[in-house]
Design a protein around this motif. Sequence first.
Motif, PDB file in Angstrom:
ATOM      1  N   HIS A  23       2.748   4.450  -1.965  1.00 39.66           N
ATOM      2  CA  HIS A  23       2.469   5.263  -3.140  1.00 39.66           C
ATOM      3  C   HIS A  23       3.648   5.210  -4.092  1.00 39.66           C
ATOM      4  CE1 HIS A  23      -0.223   7.635  -0.192  1.00 39.66           C
ATOM      5  NE2 HIS A  23      -0.916   6.690  -0.787  1.00 39.66           N
ATOM      6  N   ASP A  32       0.807  -1.212   0.000  1.00 38.62           N
ATOM      7  CA  ASP A  32       0.000   0.000   0.000  1.00 38.62           C
ATOM      8  C   ASP A  32       0.846   1.271   0.000  1.00 38.62           C
ATOM      9  OD1 ASP A  32      -2.519   1.124  -0.195  1.00 38.62           O
ATOM     10  OD2 ASP A  32      -2.693   1.469   1.959  1.00 38.62           O
ATOM     11  N   ARG A  60      -6.862  -2.836  -4.240  1.00 44.52           N
ATOM     12  CA  ARG A  60      -5.653  -3.639  -4.386  1.00 44.52           C
ATOM     13  C   ARG A  60      -4.997  -3.319  -5.725  1.00 44.52           C
ATOM     14  NH1 ARG A  60      -3.889  -8.198  -6.861  1.00 44.52           N
ATOM     15  NH2 ARG A  60      -5.885  -8.385  -7.958  1.00 44.52           N
TER      16      ARG A  60
END
Length: 713
Positions: A263, A261, A677
Amino acid sequence: MGLARLAELHGVATTYAPSPATEVHVDDATVVAVLAALGVDASTPAAIASATGAAEREAAARLLPPTVVWWAGEPPPAWSARLPAGTVLGVDLEDGGQARLRADAGTLGLAAAEDGPPLGVHRLRAEAPGGRTAEATLIVAPPRAPQPPGRCHGFLVQLYSLLSSRSWGMGDLGDLAETASWAGRTLGAGFVQINPVHAAVPTVPSDPSPYRPSSRRFPDPVHLRVEAVPEYAYVTGPDRGRLDALGERAAALRAAVLHEDAHIDRDAVWALKREALEIVLAVPLGPGRRAEYCDYLASQGRALDDHATWYALAEVHGPDWHAWPEGLRDPRSAETAAARGELLDRVEFHSRAAFLTDQQLGAASHAAAEAGMAVGIVHDLAVGVHPDGADTWAQQGVFADSISVGAPPDAFNSLGQDWGLPPWRPDALAATGYAAYRGLLRGLLRHAGALRMDHVMGLFRLWWIPRDAEGGDPTRGTYVRYDAEAMLAVLVLEAHRAGAPVVGEDLGTVEPGVREALARRGILGTSVLWFERHWDKDGQPPLDPAEWRPGCVATATTHDLPSTAARLTGEHVALRHRLGLLSRPLAEEQAEDRAEVSAWLRDLAVLGLLPDRALGHGADDEEDEIGAVHRFLLATPAAMVGVWLPDTVGDRRPQNLPGTSDEYPNWRLPLADAAGRPVTLEELAASPRLLRLMEVVEPHLPARTPPPPARPA
């Protein structure tokens, strides 16, 4: 009246109309500041009178404006009718030839309109009776830009968001080539439209937005697939071990984005790629590769030399050239020439990086053509550049200093918008025959199947905001007009030479007559489902599919808007609520949003595009509703139908949420499924959800349901 007249002579507005029934007067101080940016002193009444008199005398004495346009196959242009009878015109053609014409009541001595000069950018010389002479740049353009070779559909995607199992933490040009080959061969797609891949300002942290680059002329090597560089295979010894270690770090970076998760971290990606390129570029070029590189250097000339020099100097002095030692602020100074020699190895590095990126752009274009794509890769041209970047340093004469462009206050944004981008000076563009603009377009179109122009209305006028040490106030700006005919002629000519259609992003407030002028020259518009309404009718009902304009790219959404799934489920309202961006109570915003979506779904059902079971608004209905939205788009006469690639897997998150900065990870999100996801390119290609949607979109698949042309009477 004196200031208004002077402003009019220089294309500066003193009033503007945010709506048909409203006229706003521009503050005098704003007009004075904008005129100053154009080199016109309007600081006192005496200065205004002097500048006005000088401008009027110059206009009266001028035989030709600095740049003139001739649309091939059309009647002689209006400027020719203003020449004194008997004026002799000599044309120095761009190929070295010459032509002669004679002005006679606007006919220019032509037997037919087709007898005019050939397409191109020529030098026009005029000699009127009495000895008056003038010279001008003559742009001869075809009447219309190329059109798509038949109706087609394709994908819209932010390239950085499209990671594969091979990319180094963000989507790259290798992924683009793979996407084009897969989408063209398997899904019959005619194009893939991506975000700008312009060169970024090398700050840390960098600005992730692709719409505020250092340079629009050259691409950013952060998009390179390092392993695809031919010299990569010839790295040996300890350097091979270093490359392998960098690949392992890249795999960890990719895994963090896909599985933890995280960036997208452009700075971390570039740090790895830059280190890898330092190794790879140490491998000597073979004779053929060396010749190819030399050809590239020759074709790009001074523009590339300036670009690479700026990046080399930025490594030493920082990325704001205004803060460099004074001598280095001028690209033509002796100090800059000396520094270029001292930093020759770094100039070479950045030149080679541009060359490699250009090659991989070409490879992606070739992959699209080989896959049978009717259009190919659609490249995006940002509306401007960073004020401290490479383009403003290299082309200082054509940019307006201490000015930023943006948008005036309107019904959607009462404070207006400041984009932080310096505008081109219209007078400087005309005086130089639009050379900077021509070079920009030619560079972008080298490997483009088509070109999308962000804020295409800027070809006509831009909202100029004077800036001081504290910045600018968007409410205290004004419009400055450009020679739209010349801007369009250059665009159409360069598009013709490249054989590439042009798509204009013409969303939002558009000046009357602009869309018509663009359509006349074959520039396609952008039509987004939720905005295509009868705005002048009660309730603002949606347009029927048959009422849409044919000359457009029809889409359900864009990178600045909620995804279709977020729109249908109301998730976009919930997101804005979580970020504190709503101007009204949540319940009120949700009720209005539900009413709008319900009205759309009823309309889709009336058109027969939505199965009855989808009217329950249950979770199982989402795919049906998204399918119905795309059936609607296919029912329009649009020349191109664009599918937002995240819509194919139910992605909820917008790539950019206007009005936010640190509150939301704009331009840093990987493409994801409905649960958030991240989805790799390999998973995307095998997605059952994507395939079901493409059975709706792809006309050759047997499961497609042909949409009706319009709702029943």
